[in-house]
Design a protein around this motif. Structure first.
Motif, PDB file in Angstrom:
ATOM      1  N   ASP A  33       0.810  -1.211   0.000  1.00  0.00           N
ATOM      2  CA  ASP A  33       0.000   0.000   0.000  1.00  0.00           C
ATOM      3  C   ASP A  33       0.847   1.265   0.000  1.00  0.00           C
ATOM      4  O   ASP A  33       0.373   2.323  -0.393  1.00  0.00           O
ATOM      5  CB  ASP A  33      -0.936   0.029   1.210  1.00  0.00           C
ATOM      6  N   LYS A  34       2.087   1.161   0.431  1.00  0.00           N
ATOM      7  CA  LYS A  34       2.943   2.343   0.536  1.00  0.00           C
ATOM      8  C   LYS A  34       3.651   2.608  -0.787  1.00  0.00           C
ATOM      9  O   LYS A  34       4.858   2.657  -0.864  1.00  0.00           O
ATOM     10  CB  LYS A  34       3.943   2.171   1.674  1.00  0.00           C
ATOM     11  N   ILE A  35       2.878   2.803  -1.819  1.00  0.00           N
ATOM     12  CA  ILE A  35       3.398   3.104  -3.143  1.00  0.00           C
ATOM     13  C   ILE A  35       3.325   4.615  -3.324  1.00  0.00           C
ATOM     14  O   ILE A  35       2.459   5.270  -2.769  1.00  0.00           O
ATOM     15  CB  ILE A  35       2.549   2.386  -4.211  1.00  0.00           C
ATOM     16  N   ASP A  36       4.204   5.147  -4.110  1.00  0.00           N
ATOM     17  CA  ASP A  36       4.196   6.583  -4.376  1.00  0.00           C
ATOM     18  C   ASP A  36       2.863   6.982  -4.999  1.00  0.00           C
ATOM     19  O   ASP A  36       2.520   6.543  -6.093  1.00  0.00           O
ATOM     20  CB  ASP A  36       5.350   6.937  -5.315  1.00  0.00           C
ATOM     21  N   THR A  37       2.097   7.808  -4.297  1.00  0.00           N
ATOM     22  CA  THR A  37       0.746   8.136  -4.738  1.00  0.00           C
ATOM     23  C   THR A  37       0.724   9.081  -5.928  1.00  0.00           C
ATOM     24  O   THR A  37      -0.329   9.290  -6.520  1.00  0.00           O
ATOM     25  CB  THR A  37      -0.065   8.765  -3.580  1.00  0.00           C
ATOM     26  N   ASP A  38       1.858   9.647  -6.324  1.00  0.00           N
ATOM     27  CA  ASP A  38       1.887  10.520  -7.491  1.00  0.00           C
ATOM     28  C   ASP A  38       1.616   9.736  -8.778  1.00  0.00           C
ATOM     29  O   ASP A  38       1.081  10.287  -9.732  1.00  0.00           O
ATOM     30  CB  ASP A  38       3.235  11.231  -7.606  1.00  0.00           C
ATOM     31  N   SER A  39       1.979   8.479  -8.795  1.00  0.00           N
ATOM     32  CA  SER A  39       1.817   7.684 -10.013  1.00  0.00           C
ATOM     33  C   SER A  39       0.563   6.812  -9.980  1.00  0.00           C
ATOM     34  O   SER A  39       0.366   6.001 -10.867  1.00  0.00           O
ATOM     35  CB  SER A  39       3.054   6.807 -10.217  1.00  0.00           C
ATOM     36  N   ILE A  40      -0.280   6.984  -8.985  1.00  0.00           N
ATOM     37  CA  ILE A  40      -1.468   6.153  -8.834  1.00  0.00           C
ATOM     38  C   ILE A  40      -2.690   6.923  -9.309  1.00  0.00           C
ATOM     39  O   ILE A  40      -2.834   8.112  -9.053  1.00  0.00           O
ATOM     40  CB  ILE A  40      -1.645   5.732  -7.366  1.00  0.00           C
ATOM     41  N   THR A  41      -3.575   6.225  -9.978  1.00  0.00           N
ATOM     42  CA  THR A  41      -4.783   6.878 -10.468  1.00  0.00           C
ATOM     43  C   THR A  41      -5.805   7.023  -9.349  1.00  0.00           C
ATOM     44  O   THR A  41      -5.708   6.396  -8.296  1.00  0.00           O
ATOM     45  CB  THR A  41      -5.413   6.072 -11.612  1.00  0.00           C
ATOM     46  N   LYS A  42      -6.779   7.853  -9.629  1.00  0.00           N
ATOM     47  CA  LYS A  42      -7.830   8.134  -8.647  1.00  0.00           C
ATOM     48  C   LYS A  42      -8.601   6.860  -8.295  1.00  0.00           C
ATOM     49  O   LYS A  42      -8.905   6.617  -7.125  1.00  0.00           O
ATOM     50  CB  LYS A  42      -8.761   9.192  -9.223  1.00  0.00           C
ATOM     51  N   SER A  43      -8.892   6.037  -9.280  1.00  0.00           N
ATOM     52  CA  SER A  43      -9.648   4.809  -9.013  1.00  0.00           C
ATOM     53  C   SER A  43      -8.845   3.829  -8.155  1.00  0.00           C
ATOM     54  O   SER A  43      -9.414   3.131  -7.313  1.00  0.00           O
ATOM     55  CB  SER A  43     -10.074   4.139 -10.322  1.00  0.00           C
TER      56      SER A  43
END
Length: 96
Positions: A33-43
């Protein structure tokens, strides 16, 4: 007694011993879950938020029964807060 230990060590002197730590499934899930949220989509964040909310509800039940500590409960609550904050940040930036 010392003689037996010396014999044992001599018999197995050619072996290499590798010790690996067995990770708790919960810790592995948190690491994913601790992935860089900048590269994650809203969904993807919404999906992670749903899972984190379910985990938090389960943690509240476990805390009520005395099976987890207050710190572990707080960690679950904090994860939900972080994901909501990331989702709000994406909404404010206009990123879909």
């Amino acid at each position: 007694m010392a003689m037996n230990a010396e014999k044992f060590c001599h018999l197995f002197s050619n072996f290499d011993l590798v010790v690996r730590c067995k990770k708790n499934a919960r810790k592995v899930a948190e690491a994913k879950d601790k992935i860089d949220t900048d590269s994650i989509t809203k969904s993807q964040i919404k999906t992670m938020l749903k899972k984190a909310t379910e985990d938090y509800q389960q943690a509240k039940k476990l805390f009520k029964h005395g099976k987890i500590s207050k710190e572990e409960l707080y960690d679950c609550e904090w994860r939900v807060f972080e994901l909501r904050e990331d989702l709000d940040k994406l909404d404010n930036e206009g990123v879909l």
